[in-house]
Design an enzyme around this catalytic site. Structure first.
Site, PDB file in Angstrom:
ATOM      1  N   ASP A  26       0.855  -1.187   0.000  1.00 16.40           N
ATOM      2  CA  ASP A  26       0.000   0.000   0.000  1.00 16.40           C
ATOM      3  C   ASP A  26       0.892   1.238   0.000  1.00 16.40           C
ATOM      4  O   ASP A  26       1.604   1.497   0.959  1.00 16.40           O
ATOM      5  CB  ASP A  26      -0.892  -0.044   1.246  1.00 16.40           C
ATOM      6  CG  ASP A  26      -1.782   1.184   1.390  1.00 16.40           C
ATOM      7  OD1 ASP A  26      -1.843   1.993   0.441  1.00 16.40           O
ATOM      8  OD2 ASP A  26      -2.395   1.340   2.463  1.00 16.40           O
ATOM      9  N   ASP A  30      -4.176   3.880   2.420  1.00 17.30           N
ATOM     10  CA  ASP A  30      -5.639   3.742   2.497  1.00 17.30           C
ATOM     11  C   ASP A  30      -6.077   2.336   2.899  1.00 17.30           C
ATOM     12  O   ASP A  30      -7.265   2.033   2.924  1.00 17.30           O
ATOM     13  CB  ASP A  30      -6.291   4.146   1.174  1.00 17.30           C
ATOM     14  CG  ASP A  30      -5.954   3.214   0.014  1.00 17.30           C
ATOM     15  OD1 ASP A  30      -5.110   2.307   0.203  1.00 17.30           O
ATOM     16  OD2 ASP A  30      -6.529   3.380  -1.074  1.00 17.30           O
ATOM     17  N   ASP A  34      -1.678  -1.282  -4.050  1.00 18.07           N
ATOM     18  CA  ASP A  34      -1.894  -0.552  -5.302  1.00 18.07           C
ATOM     19  C   ASP A  34      -0.721  -0.741  -6.253  1.00 18.07           C
ATOM     20  O   ASP A  34       0.287  -1.376  -5.915  1.00 18.07           O
ATOM     21  CB  ASP A  34      -2.136   0.933  -5.017  1.00 18.07           C
ATOM     22  CG  ASP A  34      -1.144   1.507  -4.015  1.00 18.07           C
ATOM     23  OD1 ASP A  34       0.062   1.250  -4.172  1.00 18.07           O
ATOM     24  OD2 ASP A  34      -1.575   2.195  -3.068  1.00 18.07           O
ATOM     25  N   ASP A 205      -9.043 -15.650 -17.271  1.00 18.40           N
ATOM     26  CA  ASP A 205      -9.835 -16.135 -16.148  1.00 18.40           C
ATOM     27  C   ASP A 205     -11.026 -16.964 -16.631  1.00 18.40           C
ATOM     28  O   ASP A 205     -11.715 -16.582 -17.581  1.00 18.40           O
ATOM     29  CB  ASP A 205     -10.327 -14.937 -15.331  1.00 18.40           C
ATOM     30  CG  ASP A 205     -11.115 -15.334 -14.105  1.00 18.40           C
ATOM     31  OD1 ASP A 205     -10.506 -15.888 -13.179  1.00 18.40           O
ATOM     32  OD2 ASP A 205     -12.332 -15.084 -14.077  1.00 18.40           O
ATOM     33  N   GLU A 269      -6.891 -20.268 -17.078  1.00 17.69           N
ATOM     34  CA  GLU A 269      -7.350 -20.956 -15.881  1.00 17.69           C
ATOM     35  C   GLU A 269      -8.530 -21.834 -16.279  1.00 17.69           C
ATOM     36  O   GLU A 269      -9.487 -21.348 -16.879  1.00 17.69           O
ATOM     37  CB  GLU A 269      -7.800 -19.953 -14.823  1.00 17.69           C
ATOM     38  CG  GLU A 269      -8.405 -20.626 -13.587  1.00 17.69           C
ATOM     39  CD  GLU A 269      -9.342 -19.723 -12.806  1.00 17.69           C
ATOM     40  OE1 GLU A 269      -9.378 -19.854 -11.580  1.00 17.69           O
ATOM     41  OE2 GLU A 269     -10.043 -18.899 -13.430  1.00 17.69           O
TER      42      GLU A 269
END
Length: 530
Positions: A26, A30, A34, A205, A269
């Site tokens: 981070d 927050d 990220d 995915d 996947e």
């Protein structure tokens, strides 16, 4: 490197490091990781000796399924930064010699995506058939008996169109209609957008959910398999709501696009009861995807020699056969050390497990924190975020427990993650396994992981060779790899009792947990050049 080495694509035998952005680092305090945080910590990844990073979804999203519900395929969610931050991450990765793979979610979008907003507005708009819509049965019930992965029917009524729409996951994840050429064109254009920004490949995915049976036939019931059924989804053989025979033709279109960019790697996947056949179809020859991975290890209750030999046997080194990828852990599965061994054995088991992963034929995927020996964190119900776990509590083990923040600094309250209150707790045991602690200990799992990956990279039989032999004893795995004139024998004791060796000869390349050519102690392993 020899000429033969140079002729191989970079991804063949590669080690890929999966980064779950919310939980890596981070940068702005927050509570959520990220893209700038990833960039800041890429030196750690490069030092492991991996070839590429795979970054889980960071696209604009309402985050009801934590980024797998995409509202804009071409933008970064502000939670994770900006497109400029993404470009900076790619640039830094390339400086460090790392390729960059990103997720692509083509089976569904968020219901907040502009495509769906338009599609649901009427039955005759330009995108009316971009999603899977169907009329109710005469009694008002859904068009078929299909069930969603996360629980409940896979159909939701929409009053605006007076029809049901299909969703194989959450109701807020409507199913794209990839039978339509225009929809295929649109998602391929998304892929082109990221290729033009410099990405080196894609993890696709839930690819076997990409197309459905247009006749909407009911799925037949599944026979009992001895396991507890926690969802309606488990009561069916899913032969009509997924795995349609036209998916490989769509895959060919993906390959034609990626070939134009050269050296791009694609991996799918694939889960489900027919995963092996589907992975073969999606990777066949030189006109489909480069690789696929299933759930051979991810949901296995135990790591056994039989499991390893069986998994490897599905991917023989034959012309036209696809190239496998393997993962012991990821963001959807409980941490392997928590599944596969008792707490008292975890340190020894983790060393054996990491060396085994490095010896498998195919690509190998490390999940962030696996190099530290992170375990599953028990997340209380009131701190759960995972929608599947909340819906099926307490029978489904939360995916949140494997998504906890990376511990970078042992003396920091947040583990050096960068925020006072991370979105999920680190877990006390994992906090103690922080990177800085292990960095200072030459005997740590972190250093062992680097050595295991160096062993793989330095020995062509391990990196890209074939499986010459795989024998499974009760606890002894005897695996021989061969390639480029080298033969390497890999011996692993997967049990808590010692195993005596009678014929272990050769030059020792590596050993763990006190192993030698006479005996493999509990969870001992020995790698020999023969």
């Amino acid at each position: 490197m020899s000429g033969a080495d140079d002729a191989l694509p970079w991804w063949k035998g590669a080690t890929i490091y999966q980064i779950y952005p919310r939980s890596f680092m981070d940068s702005d305090g927050d509570g959520v990781g990220d893209l700038p945080g990833i960039t800041r910590r890429l030196d750690h990844v490069a030092k492991l000796g991996v070839d590429a990073i795979w970054v889980s979804p960071f696209f604009r999203s309402p985050m009801k399924d934590f980024g797998y519900d995409v509202a804009d395929y071409r933008d970064v969610d502000p939670l994770f930064g900006s497109l400029a931050d993404f470009d900076a991450m790619v640039g830094r990765a390339h400086e460090l010699g790392l390729k960059v793979l990103i997720d692509q979610v083509y089976s569904h979008t968020s219901d907040e995506h502009e495509w769906f907003t338009q599609s649901r507005s009427s039955r005759d708009n330009a995108k009316a058939d971009w999603y899977v819509w169907a009329d109710a049965k005469p009694d008002g019930s859904p068009p078929s008996n299909w069930q969603s992965v996360f629980g409940g029917p896979a159909w939701t009524w929409d009053a605006r169109r007076g029809q049901y729409y299909l969703h194989n996951f959450l109701a807020c994840q409507p199913q794209l209609n990839l039978h339509q050429a225009a929809v295929q064109d649109a998602v391929l254009d998304v892929m082109r957008f990221w290729l033009d920004r410099g990405v080196d490949g894609f993890r696709i995915d839930a690819l076997n959910f990409a197309m459905h049976d247009p006749m909407l036939r009911d799925n037949p019931p599944a026979p009992p398999n001895g396991r507890q059924r926690t969802r309606p989804f488990d009561f069916q053989r899913r032969i009509y709501n997924q795995s349609h025979a036209d998916i490989p033709a769509f895959v060919k279109r993906i390959r034609r696009l990626t070939d134009r960019y050269q050296a791009i790697f694609t991996v799918a996947e694939v889960g489900g009861d027919d995963a092996d056949a589907e992975m073969k179809a999606f990777t066949a020859g030189e006109s489909h995807l480069n690789s696929a991975y299933g759930f051979d290890f991810l949901y296995a209750e135990a790591l056994t020699p039989q499991l390893v030999c069986e998994a490897l046997s599905h991917w023989p080194d034959e012309t036209g056969m696809g190239w496998p990828s393997w993962a012991f852990e990821n963001h959807d599965a409980p941490r392997a050390l928590s599944r596969w061994c008792a707490p008292a054995h975890r340190d020894a088991f983790a060393r054996m497990k990491m060396l085994l992963l490095a010896c498998l034929r195919g690509n190998i995927i490390l999940y962030q924190g696996e190099e530290l020996g992170l375990t599953q964190v028990d997340i209380p119900f009131d701190q759960l975020h995972d929608p599947e776990a909340i819906a099926n509590w307490p029978l489904t083990l939360s995916r949140d427990g494997a998504r906890t923040p990376m511990p970078w600094e042992a003396r920091s309250n947040c583990g050096g993650f960068g925020s006072g209150e991370p979105w999920l707790p680190l877990g006390e045991d994992n906090h103690r396994r922080a990177v800085d602690t292990q960095e200072g200990d030459p005997a740590s799992l972190l250093h062992h992981t680097r050595a295991a990956l160096q062993l793989r990279n330095n020995n062509p039989a391990l990196h890209r060779g074939s499986v010459a032999n795989c024998r499974a004893g009760e606890t002894l795995l005897d695996l021989t790899r061969a390639g480029d004139g080298q033969r390497v024998r890999c011996l692993f004791n997967m049990g808590s009792n010692p195993v005596t060796l009678n014929d272990a000869q050769g030059r020792i390349l590596a050993g763990v947990n006190g192993a030698d050519t006479r005996i493999l102690p509990p969870f001992g392993a020995l790698i020999l050049e023969i």
